[in-house]
Design a protein around this motif. Structure first.
Motif, mmCIF file in Angstrom:
data_model
loop_
_atom_site.group_PDB
_atom_site.id
_atom_site.type_symbol
_atom_site.label_atom_id
_atom_site.label_comp_id
_atom_site.label_asym_id
_atom_site.label_seq_id
_atom_site.Cartn_x
_atom_site.Cartn_y
_atom_site.Cartn_z
ATOM 1 N N UNK A 177 0.832 -1.203 0.000
ATOM 2 C CA UNK A 177 0.000 0.000 0.000
ATOM 3 C C UNK A 177 0.865 1.250 0.000
ATOM 4 N N UNK A 178 1.989 1.219 0.733
ATOM 5 C CA UNK A 178 2.909 2.363 0.733
ATOM 6 C C UNK A 178 3.469 2.608 -0.660
ATOM 7 N N UNK A 179 3.774 1.530 -1.376
ATOM 8 C CA UNK A 179 4.273 1.658 -2.747
ATOM 9 C C UNK A 179 3.179 2.205 -3.670
ATOM 10 N N UNK A 180 1.953 1.777 -3.459
ATOM 11 C CA UNK A 180 0.852 2.296 -4.278
ATOM 12 C C UNK A 180 0.688 3.803 -4.089
ATOM 13 N N UNK A 181 0.858 4.254 -2.843
ATOM 14 C CA UNK A 181 0.698 5.680 -2.563
ATOM 15 C C UNK A 181 1.848 6.482 -3.150
#
Length: 252
Positions: A177-181
């Motif tokens: 999720x951090x990478x998606x953001x």
């Protein structure tokens, strides 16, 4: 407590995702000019009328912008009174109004700063959503960027805590999720590679590294840093046919 608002709140304002106002649980439809005034006051904080009108109608003469603001405030009072507190020339969000962004920031702050705050089984549902998608107001850029940076930091913190506690499977959704953001964040991508490795999945670690390298090349024109390359070397020492040579010509 949910980022969708407090149970039983009389005045609710939702800005993560599409704009929405609720009064005593019922959705109120507002003219877009009124939505913009309410969103500005909620996101920027208390501000003078002249500042608000200049931000909302930057291409209009000050007198016209001021008239637009007065009209929007009058409409707000007619349709959904109580959201904006007016004190002389200063506009502020009323204290009794609940804001989904405040709940989101409470989760972010607890995750980053409270070492006893447990990560949930999955990242919150609002993660990755932008503030007021489709709106093109320039004043909205800074709050959106700030929310994205804080989200990525909180997600990475949760992933690191879970990984340190020996729970790589639970850590993976937070890291992804951090990478998606923030797809270009080296720390988030390096953490994801490490989690794949700790899960005994070096092939996905390599796939993730290759995707990250493409993102950097296509969007920023740079190479991955030494730390993430070192993590990949530990999984795939030089000479392994799966590792692409780093002795490539420099980017144009």
């Amino acid at each position: 407590m949910s980022p969708d608002g407090h149970l039983g709140a009389r005045l609710e304002l939702r800005l993560i995702g599409p704009f929405q106002v609720r009064v005593e649980g019922r959705v109120r439809l507002l003219p877009h000019s009124v939505e913009r005034v309410l969103a500005l006051v909620a996101l920027v904080g208390p501000l003078a009328r002249s500042h608000a009108s200049a931000l909302l109608w930057p291409d209009a003469a000050p007198s016209r912008a001021g008239a637009n603001l007065r009209a929007a405030l009058s409409r707000l009072a007619d349709v959904a009174a109580g959201f904006v507190h007016v004190s002389g020339e200063v506009l502020a969000l009323a204290e009794e109004a609940t804001l989904d962004l405040e709940t989101a920031l409470a989760w972010i702050n607890a995750t980053i700063y409270d070492t006893t705050f447990p990560a949930t089984s999955a990242p919150p549902s609002w993660i990755g959503r932008t503030l007021l998608p489709g709106w093109e107001d320039r004043w909205l850029e800074a709050p959106n960027e700030r929310l994205q940076m804080l989200e990525a930091q909180a997600l990475a913190t949760a992933a690191e805590q879970l990984l340190a506690a020996g729970h790589p499977d639970e850590a993976l959704p937070y890291a992804l999720a951090a990478v998606d953001v923030q797809p270009w964040s080296e720390s988030a991508n390096r953490l994801t590679v490490e989690i794949h490795a700790r899960r005994g999945d070096p092939s996905n670690a390599l796939r993730h590294y290759r995707r990250f390298r493409r993102v950097l090349e296509e969007e920023l024109g740079v190479e991955p840093g030494p730390d993430i390359r070192a993590a990949i070397r530990q999984l795939y020492p030089f000479g392994n046919p799966l590792v692409e040579s780093e002795a490539r010509p420099p980017l144009a």
